[in-house]
Write a protein that holds these residues in place. Structure first.
Motif, short mmCIF file in Angstrom:
data_model
loop_
_atom_site.label_atom_id
_atom_site.label_comp_id
_atom_site.label_asym_id
_atom_site.label_seq_id
_atom_site.Cartn_x
_atom_site.Cartn_y
_atom_site.Cartn_z
N LEU A 187 -3.49 -10.51 -7.83
CA LEU A 187 -2.78 -9.76 -8.84
C LEU A 187 -1.27 -9.83 -8.58
CD1 LEU A 187 -4.94 -6.54 -9.21
CD2 LEU A 187 -4.86 -8.51 -10.74
N LYS A 188 -0.50 -9.76 -9.62
CA LYS A 188 0.96 -9.80 -9.50
C LYS A 188 1.51 -8.38 -9.40
CE LYS A 188 1.48 -14.17 -11.99
NZ LYS A 188 2.09 -14.88 -13.16
N LEU A 189 1.45 -7.83 -8.19
CA LEU A 189 2.02 -6.52 -7.92
C LEU A 189 3.42 -6.70 -7.34
CD1 LEU A 189 -1.03 -4.77 -6.21
CD2 LEU A 189 -0.28 -4.53 -8.58
N PRO A 190 4.30 -5.70 -7.48
CA PRO A 190 5.62 -5.80 -6.85
C PRO A 190 5.48 -6.07 -5.36
CG PRO A 190 5.53 -3.91 -8.32
CD PRO A 190 4.13 -4.42 -8.21
N HIS A 191 6.30 -6.95 -4.82
CA HIS A 191 6.14 -7.33 -3.42
C HIS A 191 7.38 -7.05 -2.57
CE1 HIS A 191 7.96 -10.86 -5.37
NE2 HIS A 191 8.48 -11.12 -4.19
N THR A 192 8.34 -6.30 -3.11
CA THR A 192 9.50 -5.86 -2.34
C THR A 192 9.74 -4.38 -2.66
OG1 THR A 192 11.11 -6.35 -4.09
CG2 THR A 192 10.56 -8.15 -2.56
N PRO A 193 10.38 -3.64 -1.73
CA PRO A 193 10.71 -2.24 -2.04
C PRO A 193 11.55 -2.14 -3.31
CG PRO A 193 10.96 -2.64 0.31
CD PRO A 193 10.71 -3.98 -0.33
N GLY A 196 11.50 -4.13 -5.89
CA GLY A 196 10.62 -4.36 -7.03
C GLY A 196 9.79 -3.14 -7.35
N VAL A 197 9.28 -2.47 -6.32
CA VAL A 197 8.48 -1.27 -6.53
C VAL A 197 9.31 -0.18 -7.18
CG1 VAL A 197 7.29 0.63 -5.38
CG2 VAL A 197 6.85 -1.72 -4.68
#
Length: 250
Positions: free
Chosen positions: A78-84, A86-87
């Motif tokens: 899944l394409k979830l945010p991968h940096t703080p 991005g979150v």
């Protein structure tokens, strides 16, 4: 595209519910015909996912574990945010209220990580952050223990945790660490604003650099004989206190 493995009813059911189009292959135990398996296969068929009959030996090989419960899936990541960043940008864009992050320092047990992800999902945390080194990575065991939460909560791996905490502060979050020797308790704090809660591994606690990167340290009161809690239990106590404070008051 590299596919990842999910196994167990909870983990695979959550993927079928949230993103069935990403399930490339789904294997089930041909010899299992109980009510739980029937309900699961009906959900998979309703989602348009093709089932492939298999046996225990093959399922164990695919899952890398005998604890597959008769269900193994190969899925697209899944394409979830991968940096703080991005979150926190996603939190702001989605209007999901004050940011709530769980930061884990030195948690290497995949079962603990899976349990922390499950707690984070239940309490509404926006992400779990951990260092690249000296930490458990996402794998099938983590996903199994997380019961689907590894599919819904971004797990953000950072190269330098102290630097990541500094960046998190720059976004307006208070960084609160937990320590057995802190003077104030968790219940003395107002957690209704943007906050990152930092927990270390059971026994060792946070590393010194992580500790000094926190804005404040608090402890969880202990009234019994034991001196500390398992990290996933401590995460539950902290995150649910934040959730309690954020719930609308009647």
């Amino acid at each position: 595209m590299n596919l990842k493995v999910l196994f167990g009813f909870h983990a695979v059911t959550v993927r079928l519910k949230t993103a069935p189009q990403t399930v490339a292959e789904l294997f089930v135990d041909a010899g299992r015909r109980d009510a739980r398996m029937r309900q699961f296969t009906e959900r998979a068929q309703a989602a348009g996912v093709l089932l492939q009959d298999s046996d225990d030996e093959r399922l164990t090989r695919l899952a890398g574990s005998p604890r597959h419960q008769g269900v193994v899936a190969r899925v697209q990541p899944l394409k979830l945010p991968h940096t703080p960043d991005g979150v926190l940008e996603a939190v702001q864009a989605e209007g999901r209220g004050p940011a709530l992050l769980l930061v884990l320092d030195g948690v290497t047990d995949p079962h603990n990580l899976g349990a922390c992800l499950r707690v984070a999902d239940g309490a509404g945390a926006h992400a779990v952050v951990a260092p690249k080194d000296h930490a458990a990575g996402l794998n099938a065991t983590v996903a199994k223990v997380a019961s689907g939460a590894a599919e819904t909560v971004p797990y953000v791996v950072v190269t330098n945790l102290a630097r990541a905490l500094a960046d998190i502060k720059d976004h307006g979050l208070r960084v609160i660490g937990t320590s057995d020797d802190a003077e104030r308790t968790l219940y003395d704090l107002d957690l209704t604003g943007p906050v990152a809660l930092v927990l270390g591994a059971e026994g060792k606690g946070m590393r010194q650099l992580t500790r000094t990167s926190c804005d404040e340290l608090v402890r969880i009161p202990m009234a019994g004989a034991v001196e500390s809690l398992n990290v996933s239990v401590a995460a539950a106590v902290c995150l649910y206190e934040a959730l309690r404070q954020r719930l609308p008051k009647e």
